[in-house]
Structure formats: C-alpha cells, structure tokens
Design a protein around this motif. Structure first.
Motif, PDB file in Angstrom:
ATOM      1  N   THR A 225       1.611 -10.321  -0.073  1.00  0.00           N
ATOM      2  CA  THR A 225       2.891  -9.699   0.305  1.00  0.00           C
ATOM      3  C   THR A 225       3.726 -10.597   1.220  1.00  0.00           C
ATOM      4  O   THR A 225       4.942 -10.471   1.265  1.00  0.00           O
ATOM      5  CB  THR A 225       2.696  -8.328   0.987  1.00  0.00           C
ATOM      6  OG1 THR A 225       1.943  -8.500   2.190  1.00  0.00           O
ATOM      7  CG2 THR A 225       1.991  -7.359   0.070  1.00  0.00           C
TER       8      THR A 225
ATOM      9  N   TYR B 120       8.291 -12.023   1.890  1.00  0.00           N
ATOM     10  CA  TYR B 120       9.009 -12.279   3.150  1.00  0.00           C
ATOM     11  C   TYR B 120       9.442 -13.741   3.213  1.00  0.00           C
ATOM     12  O   TYR B 120      10.527 -14.065   3.681  1.00  0.00           O
ATOM     13  CB  TYR B 120       8.120 -11.961   4.359  1.00  0.00           C
ATOM     14  CG  TYR B 120       7.904 -10.487   4.599  1.00  0.00           C
ATOM     15  CD1 TYR B 120       8.708  -9.778   5.479  1.00  0.00           C
ATOM     16  CD2 TYR B 120       6.887  -9.799   3.937  1.00  0.00           C
ATOM     17  CE1 TYR B 120       8.504  -8.423   5.711  1.00  0.00           C
ATOM     18  CE2 TYR B 120       6.670  -8.447   4.163  1.00  0.00           C
ATOM     19  CZ  TYR B 120       7.483  -7.767   5.050  1.00  0.00           C
ATOM     20  OH  TYR B 120       7.287  -6.430   5.267  1.00  0.00           O
ATOM     21  N   ARG B 121       8.585 -14.620   2.726  1.00  0.00           N
ATOM     22  CA  ARG B 121       8.916 -16.049   2.724  1.00  0.00           C
ATOM     23  C   ARG B 121      10.039 -16.351   1.726  1.00  0.00           C
ATOM     24  O   ARG B 121      10.970 -17.101   2.026  1.00  0.00           O
ATOM     25  CB  ARG B 121       7.666 -16.868   2.382  1.00  0.00           C
ATOM     26  CG  ARG B 121       6.639 -16.872   3.500  1.00  0.00           C
ATOM     27  CD  ARG B 121       5.332 -17.524   3.050  1.00  0.00           C
ATOM     28  NE  ARG B 121       4.399 -17.613   4.156  1.00  0.00           N
ATOM     29  CZ  ARG B 121       4.367 -18.621   5.026  1.00  0.00           C
ATOM     30  NH1 ARG B 121       5.193 -19.649   4.887  1.00  0.00           N
ATOM     31  NH2 ARG B 121       3.499 -18.628   6.015  1.00  0.00           N
TER      32      ARG B 121
ATOM     33  N   ARG C  68       6.375 -22.386   1.372  1.00  0.00           N
ATOM     34  CA  ARG C  68       5.362 -22.792   2.378  1.00  0.00           C
ATOM     35  C   ARG C  68       5.922 -23.795   3.377  1.00  0.00           C
ATOM     36  O   ARG C  68       5.172 -24.315   4.212  1.00  0.00           O
ATOM     37  CB  ARG C  68       4.135 -23.421   1.698  1.00  0.00           C
ATOM     38  CG  ARG C  68       3.458 -22.548   0.667  1.00  0.00           C
ATOM     39  CD  ARG C  68       2.741 -21.362   1.272  1.00  0.00           C
ATOM     40  NE  ARG C  68       2.721 -20.257   0.328  1.00  0.00           N
ATOM     41  CZ  ARG C  68       2.477 -18.992   0.649  1.00  0.00           C
ATOM     42  NH1 ARG C  68       2.208 -18.664   1.890  1.00  0.00           N
ATOM     43  NH2 ARG C  68       2.500 -18.060  -0.266  1.00  0.00           N
TER      44      ARG C  68
ATOM     45  N   VAL D 111      10.853 -16.927   9.213  1.00  0.00           N
ATOM     46  CA  VAL D 111      10.472 -15.672   8.565  1.00  0.00           C
ATOM     47  C   VAL D 111      10.388 -14.465   9.515  1.00  0.00           C
ATOM     48  O   VAL D 111      10.843 -13.372   9.176  1.00  0.00           O
ATOM     49  CB  VAL D 111       9.178 -15.868   7.722  1.00  0.00           C
ATOM     50  CG1 VAL D 111       7.979 -16.173   8.566  1.00  0.00           C
ATOM     51  CG2 VAL D 111       8.914 -14.710   6.805  1.00  0.00           C
TER      52      VAL D 111
ATOM     53  N   ALA E 154      11.675 -10.547   9.154  1.00  0.00           N
ATOM     54  CA  ALA E 154      10.603  -9.569   8.927  1.00  0.00           C
ATOM     55  C   ALA E 154      10.697  -8.385   9.889  1.00  0.00           C
ATOM     56  O   ALA E 154      10.132  -7.328   9.620  1.00  0.00           O
ATOM     57  CB  ALA E 154       9.234 -10.248   9.056  1.00  0.00           C
TER      58      ALA E 154
ATOM     59  N   ARG F 263      11.986  -4.355   5.968  1.00  0.00           N
ATOM     60  CA  ARG F 263      10.640  -3.771   5.869  1.00  0.00           C
ATOM     61  C   ARG F 263      10.631  -2.613   4.860  1.00  0.00           C
ATOM     62  O   ARG F 263       9.678  -2.455   4.106  1.00  0.00           O
ATOM     63  CB  ARG F 263      10.125  -3.302   7.240  1.00  0.00           C
ATOM     64  CG  ARG F 263      10.036  -4.430   8.277  1.00  0.00           C
ATOM     65  CD  ARG F 263       8.969  -4.190   9.316  1.00  0.00           C
ATOM     66  NE  ARG F 263       7.636  -4.346   8.761  1.00  0.00           N
ATOM     67  CZ  ARG F 263       7.030  -5.526   8.575  1.00  0.00           C
ATOM     68  NH1 ARG F 263       7.606  -6.654   8.907  1.00  0.00           N
ATOM     69  NH2 ARG F 263       5.821  -5.565   8.056  1.00  0.00           N
TER      70      ARG F 263
ATOM     71  N   GLY G 154      -1.687  -8.555   3.580  1.00  0.00           N
ATOM     72  CA  GLY G 154      -0.483  -8.680   4.411  1.00  0.00           C
ATOM     73  C   GLY G 154      -0.725  -8.351   5.870  1.00  0.00           C
ATOM     74  O   GLY G 154      -1.751  -8.733   6.436  1.00  0.00           O
TER      75      GLY G 154
ATOM     76  N   ASP H 202       0.810  -5.044   7.202  1.00  0.00           N
ATOM     77  CA  ASP H 202       0.961  -3.595   7.391  1.00  0.00           C
ATOM     78  C   ASP H 202       0.477  -2.822   6.168  1.00  0.00           C
ATOM     79  O   ASP H 202       0.919  -1.719   5.908  1.00  0.00           O
ATOM     80  CB  ASP H 202       2.438  -3.258   7.660  1.00  0.00           C
ATOM     81  CG  ASP H 202       3.354  -3.711   6.519  1.00  0.00           C
ATOM     82  OD1 ASP H 202       2.886  -4.438   5.613  1.00  0.00           O
ATOM     83  OD2 ASP H 202       4.535  -3.326   6.525  1.00  0.00           O
ATOM     84  N   ILE H 203      -0.411  -3.428   5.397  1.00  0.00           N
ATOM     85  CA  ILE H 203      -0.854  -2.798   4.143  1.00  0.00           C
ATOM     86  C   ILE H 203      -1.812  -1.637   4.431  1.00  0.00           C
ATOM     87  O   ILE H 203      -1.687  -0.571   3.846  1.00  0.00           O
ATOM     88  CB  ILE H 203      -1.513  -3.838   3.199  1.00  0.00           C
ATOM     89  CG1 ILE H 203      -0.643  -5.105   3.076  1.00  0.00           C
ATOM     90  CG2 ILE H 203      -1.786  -3.222   1.824  1.00  0.00           C
ATOM     91  CD1 ILE H 203       0.766  -4.867   2.595  1.00  0.00           C
TER      92      ILE H 203
END
Ligand code: DC
Length: 214
Positions: A32, A36-37, A87, A95, A99, A105, A128, A130-131
């Motif tokens: 995940t 965000y990246r 990356r 990031v 985020a 979010r 991730g 907050d999974i």
C-alpha cells in the motif's frame, strides 16, 4: 477471502518479507505504500493536485494501478510505469507531507479496499501502516512486524548507497508518519512479530505459520 494485514515501520523488512510470504502461501501481495509514493511522484512531476480536493476528485485525477502478483510486481499511473521511480530519495523525502492529508488517507482507504475486493483472489497479504487498524481491522490475520531501531537502520543502510544518512530517511519518516497512525504498538488482537533476532527466512516462516494456523 483470507486477508492478511501486516503493518510496521520503515526498515522492518515488511515489504520483502510480505512478498516472500505471499509467494509461499500462493496469495496475492499488495504494497500500500506504493500508492502513497506514486501519488507523491505525480504531485512532484505530473502536476497532480491534492490540496482542496476530495477523495473522490483525487480518484478521478489519479489513474493508479498496481500488480497484486508477488512474482510480477509493477506500479503504473495511467500508462506510465513508475515501479522504480517511486523508490527515489525525492519521493521518499516528500511522501509524509501528503500521507498526513485526510482526503489522501480517505482516497487510499477506498483504493486499497477496492483493489483487494475486486482481485478475485482467495487470499491477499496487504502491507502498510494502518492496515490492521483502519483499512482491514476485520482481517483474518493481523500482524505488526517490528525490529529494534538499531536493526532497522542497519537493514536500510545495507540497501542504500554507501555514506547515505539513513537515520534521516528512516527515523524522521517514521516520526512524521506515526503522528497520523500508530504502527509501533500493536492494536488489540494484533500479533506482534519482532524480527530483531530473526533472519529473513525465519521471519518469513514465522509469519507464514501464523497464517496457516488460522
Ligand atoms: O512502506 P513505504 O515506505 O513504501 O511507505 C511510503 C509512505 O507511505 C510512508 O512514509 C507512510 C505512507 N503510508 C501510510 O501512511 N499508510 C500506509 N498504509 C502505507 C504507507
């Protein structure tokens, strides 16, 4: 569907361990952090705007796709393959700023759930921050993968060019990210796996065993 939720800080080995576990289990793998990246890359390079936008508007403007196949990993925005670009140190440094935004979010939560639900897979390992707590709090298996700060810094520095100031990249990012979601202490019902004393294969075996025994 068996959802395996794995959270943890930067340098915990989460991504490589999760990918190896997914292969061993015959499950899909969803990174995940890649979204965000990719979003950060699109803001920095493709003119994407997320401020003053709703989650639904972001979904319209940001045409994101990702492979859930652990043997063939790729990330795209529109037709553009960004698997390696996301990356970069520029993306890593930018990031956290995006985020933290609530609309970002919310967009990510909707995106992650829909990627998993529409996958048609019998099992998916979702990794991730907050999974276990926000995205799939009802997942069948929920794991928090940690390692001591010293071990995490050591692992990250082995991945980066010699002389890179790793503490800036790992510790600072975790400090920023953990202001929004707590991924350093397991929530109720979440199993803590501390990999400080485990090598890669031992960590993969420990997590795979937790999933199989469910
Ligand atoms: O796992 P990663 O380092 O590729 O994640 C990149 C960033 O995305 C990280 O700094 C925090 C953010 N992130 C998040 O806030 N929630 C997630 N579920 C995954 C990543």
């Amino acid at each position: 569907m068996h959802i395996v939720a794995i959270d943890g800080p930067a340098g915990s080995g989460k991504s490589s361990v999760s990918k190896a576990c997914a292969k061993a289990l015959g499950f899909g793998y969803l990174d995940t952090g890649a979204a965000y990246r990719a979003l950060t890359y699109a803001i920095q390079n493709l003119g994407l705007i997320v401020t003053q936008r709703s989650a639904d508007q972001i979904a319209t403007d940001f045409q994101y796709s990702i492979s859930l196949n652990p043997n063939d990993y790729w990330v795209k925005v529109g037709e553009l393959d960004l698997t390696y670009e996301i990356r970069s140190p520029e993306v890593g440094a930018g990031v956290s700023e995006f985020a933290v935004l609530p609309q970002v979010r919310q967009f990510m939560l909707n995106l992650t759930r829909s990627l998993v639900e529409s996958s048609g897979l019998q099992g998916v390992l979702v990794e991730g921050r907050d999974i276990t707590t926000k995205v799939f709090p009802e997942a069948k298996t929920r794991i928090l993968l940690t390692a001591s700060e010293e071990v995490r810094l050591g692992r990250r520095s082995a991945e980066l060019p010699e002389g890179t100031i790793v503490a800036d990249q790992v510790t600072k990012r975790d400090q920023n990210d953990s202001k929004v979601v707590d991924f350093l202490v397991p929530a109720e019902g979440v199993i803590l796996v501390d990999s400080s004393e485990l090598d890669f294969d031992q960590t993969v075996r420990a997590i795979t065993a937790l999933v199989v025994n469910k």
